[in-house]
Motif scaffolding. Structure first.
Motif, PDB file in Angstrom:
ATOM      1  N   VAL A 112      23.853  52.464  46.846  1.00  0.00           N
ATOM      2  CA  VAL A 112      24.537  52.060  45.495  1.00  0.00           C
ATOM      3  C   VAL A 112      24.489  50.434  45.627  1.00  0.00           C
ATOM      4  N   VAL A 113      25.015  49.414  44.189  1.00  0.00           N
ATOM      5  CA  VAL A 113      24.644  48.192  44.175  1.00  0.00           C
ATOM      6  C   VAL A 113      25.610  47.778  44.017  1.00  0.00           C
ATOM      7  N   ASP A 114      27.301  47.426  44.040  1.00  0.00           N
ATOM      8  CA  ASP A 114      28.267  46.834  43.216  1.00  0.00           C
ATOM      9  C   ASP A 114      28.412  44.761  42.649  1.00  0.00           C
ATOM     10  N   GLN A 115      27.950  44.938  41.271  1.00  0.00           N
ATOM     11  CA  GLN A 115      27.963  43.847  40.866  1.00  0.00           C
ATOM     12  C   GLN A 115      29.553  42.576  40.940  1.00  0.00           C
ATOM     13  N   VAL A 116      29.093  41.599  40.447  1.00  0.00           N
ATOM     14  CA  VAL A 116      30.978  41.055  40.449  1.00  0.00           C
ATOM     15  C   VAL A 116      30.255  39.853  39.055  1.00  0.00           C
ATOM     16  N   PHE A 117      30.643  40.198  38.079  1.00  0.00           N
ATOM     17  CA  PHE A 117      30.637  39.051  36.939  1.00  0.00           C
ATOM     18  C   PHE A 117      31.862  37.611  36.844  1.00  0.00           C
ATOM     19  N   ASN A 118      31.176  36.885  36.863  1.00  0.00           N
ATOM     20  CA  ASN A 118      32.857  35.969  36.796  1.00  0.00           C
ATOM     21  C   ASN A 118      31.885  35.726  34.956  1.00  0.00           C
ATOM     22  N   TRP A 119      32.892  35.324  34.511  1.00  0.00           N
ATOM     23  CA  TRP A 119      32.825  34.989  32.593  1.00  0.00           C
ATOM     24  C   TRP A 119      33.706  33.399  32.785  1.00  0.00           C
ATOM     25  N   LYS A 120      33.028  32.841  32.057  1.00  0.00           N
ATOM     26  CA  LYS A 120      32.955  31.398  31.525  1.00  0.00           C
ATOM     27  C   LYS A 120      34.644  31.695  30.648  1.00  0.00           C
ATOM     28  N   GLY A 121      34.575  30.333  31.399  1.00  0.00           N
ATOM     29  CA  GLY A 121      36.449  30.322  30.736  1.00  0.00           C
ATOM     30  C   GLY A 121      37.878  31.855  30.855  1.00  0.00           C
ATOM     31  N   ILE A 123      39.825  33.779  33.981  1.00  0.00           N
ATOM     32  CA  ILE A 123      40.387  34.143  35.174  1.00  0.00           C
ATOM     33  C   ILE A 123      39.773  35.413  35.730  1.00  0.00           C
ATOM     34  N   TRP A 124      39.290  36.404  35.374  1.00  0.00           N
ATOM     35  CA  TRP A 124      39.114  37.643  35.203  1.00  0.00           C
ATOM     36  C   TRP A 124      37.818  38.030  35.744  1.00  0.00           C
ATOM     37  N   VAL A 203      50.982  44.236  31.392  1.00  0.00           N
ATOM     38  CA  VAL A 203      50.065  45.703  31.514  1.00  0.00           C
ATOM     39  C   VAL A 203      48.632  44.862  31.442  1.00  0.00           C
ATOM     40  N   ARG A 204      48.092  45.311  32.527  1.00  0.00           N
ATOM     41  CA  ARG A 204      46.567  45.311  33.370  1.00  0.00           C
ATOM     42  C   ARG A 204      46.232  46.538  32.537  1.00  0.00           C
ATOM     43  N   SER A 205      45.336  46.124  31.301  1.00  0.00           N
ATOM     44  CA  SER A 205      44.036  46.827  31.017  1.00  0.00           C
ATOM     45  C   SER A 205      42.448  46.977  31.319  1.00  0.00           C
ATOM     46  N   GLU A 206      41.983  47.843  31.641  1.00  0.00           N
ATOM     47  CA  GLU A 206      40.978  48.509  32.821  1.00  0.00           C
ATOM     48  C   GLU A 206      39.982  48.676  31.518  1.00  0.00           C
ATOM     49  N   GLN A 207      38.670  48.079  30.967  1.00  0.00           N
ATOM     50  CA  GLN A 207      38.116  49.380  30.622  1.00  0.00           C
ATOM     51  C   GLN A 207      36.638  49.371  31.406  1.00  0.00           C
ATOM     52  N   HIS A 208      36.334  51.262  31.756  1.00  0.00           N
ATOM     53  CA  HIS A 208      35.507  51.586  32.543  1.00  0.00           C
ATOM     54  C   HIS A 208      34.046  51.855  31.158  1.00  0.00           C
ATOM     55  N   VAL A 209      33.112  51.490  31.788  1.00  0.00           N
ATOM     56  CA  VAL A 209      31.391  52.296  30.498  1.00  0.00           C
ATOM     57  C   VAL A 209      30.665  52.962  31.337  1.00  0.00           C
ATOM     58  N   ASN A 224      41.549  42.848  31.944  1.00  0.00           N
ATOM     59  CA  ASN A 224      42.162  41.602  31.286  1.00  0.00           C
ATOM     60  C   ASN A 224      43.644  42.550  31.762  1.00  0.00           C
ATOM     61  N   MET A 225      44.903  41.503  30.932  1.00  0.00           N
ATOM     62  CA  MET A 225      46.256  41.630  30.743  1.00  0.00           C
ATOM     63  C   MET A 225      46.258  41.366  29.729  1.00  0.00           C
ATOM     64  N   ASP A 226      47.647  42.076  29.434  1.00  0.00           N
ATOM     65  CA  ASP A 226      47.966  42.667  28.311  1.00  0.00           C
ATOM     66  C   ASP A 226      47.134  41.865  26.825  1.00  0.00           C
ATOM     67  N   HIS A 227      45.822  42.035  27.245  1.00  0.00           N
ATOM     68  CA  HIS A 227      44.426  42.094  25.958  1.00  0.00           C
ATOM     69  C   HIS A 227      43.213  42.802  26.602  1.00  0.00           C
ATOM     70  N   ASP A 228      43.195  44.485  25.422  1.00  0.00           N
ATOM     71  CA  ASP A 228      42.413  45.361  25.907  1.00  0.00           C
ATOM     72  C   ASP A 228      40.631  44.448  25.766  1.00  0.00           C
TER      73      ASP A 228
END
Length: 249
Positions: A112-121, A123-124, A203-209, A224-228
């Motif tokens: 298993v390899v776990d990744q973290v993506f820090n998006w520009k602009g 905080i999530w 509301v914390r919203s998490e999409q999983h694909v 994201n928070m309050d946004h899908d």
């Protein structure tokens, strides 16, 4: 570049959740058998031979990098140690939901390899999990998520910040890899007294694909928070192409 760690991974699932929270018989043929028949038997035998699981190194080589995400302040890909899958938290209230979380979190995978993506602009951070399995275990893991979603809709759990309640729903997703599925987990977030007086609960919203390519599963998470939010399909397709290429090597 310092990358934010995914401390928001769901306990017991290596996902996301508010820092809480897959005989050949002996025939009677002789050497006089037609060459075409022998070739057919060889091809069938090769097709029945399970592909060996990719190593953690191969998964890391196929993982997306900072160069693949323009403007990103950091992208990481780290091999998961066995100790990282252990949890001291109790399981989710609904057993089918827990099975889904375990499958999404690649419990039982060979590497298993776990990744973290820090998006520009933003905080999530986003997340990703690449997992290789032996035999048909990847198909079973994917099937477990699909089966669990027929009965898992709401559950409660316990994480680093205490007890939480989550709702699970299916989402539409284009056909990706050999099979793909998408779901969204939403978690109302309790606010400290007086912090958001007179305002609705966030509301914390998490999409999983989740996508399967051969004996590898790739799970992509957007938060994201309050946004899908939705994980960028272009990035998913790029990583899936690398996984497929690695399996052909």
């Amino acid at each position: 570049m310092r990358v934010r760690k995914n401390g928001w991974l769901l306990a017991g699932a290596a996902l996301t959740a508010w820092g809480l929270t897959a005989c050949s018989g002996t025939g009677g043929e002789t050497s006089a058998a037609p060459a075409s028949s022998a070739a057919s038997r060889t091809t069938a035998a090769d097709a029945a031979t399970p592909q060996p699981p990719l190593s953690a190194g191969a998964l890391k080589a196929a993982a997306l990098t900072e160069a693949d995400v323009p403007g990103s302040p950091g992208v990481s890909a780290d091999e998961r140690r066995p100790a990282d899958t252990k949890s001291t938290f109790p399981p989710a209230s609904d057993p089918s939901c827990q099975k889904m979380l375990d499958a999404l979190g690649a419990h039982g995978a060979s590497a298993v390899v776990d990744q973290v993506f820090n998006w520009k602009g933003s905080i999530w951070a986003g997340g990703g999990t690449l997992a290789s399995y032996k035999g048909t275990a990847a198909e079973k893991a994917f099937g477990q998520v699909r089966t669990s979603l027929t009965t898992c809709s709401d559950f409660t759990g316990v994480g680093y910040t205490g007890k939480y309640t989550a709702h699970v729903g299916r989402e539409k997703i284009p056909r990706l890899g050999d099979e793909s599925i998408a779901l969204r987990i939403t978690v109302p977030v309790k606010q400290p007294a007086g912090l958001r007086s007179g305002k609705r609960v966030s509301v914390r919203s998490e999409q999983h694909v989740l996508v399967r390519v051969g004996n590898v599963t790739a799970c992509f998470t957007m938060l994201n928070m309050d946004h899908d939010d939705h994980f960028p399909l272009a990035l998913i397709r790029k990583e899936l192409a690398r996984i497929a290429k690695a399996q052909q090597a």
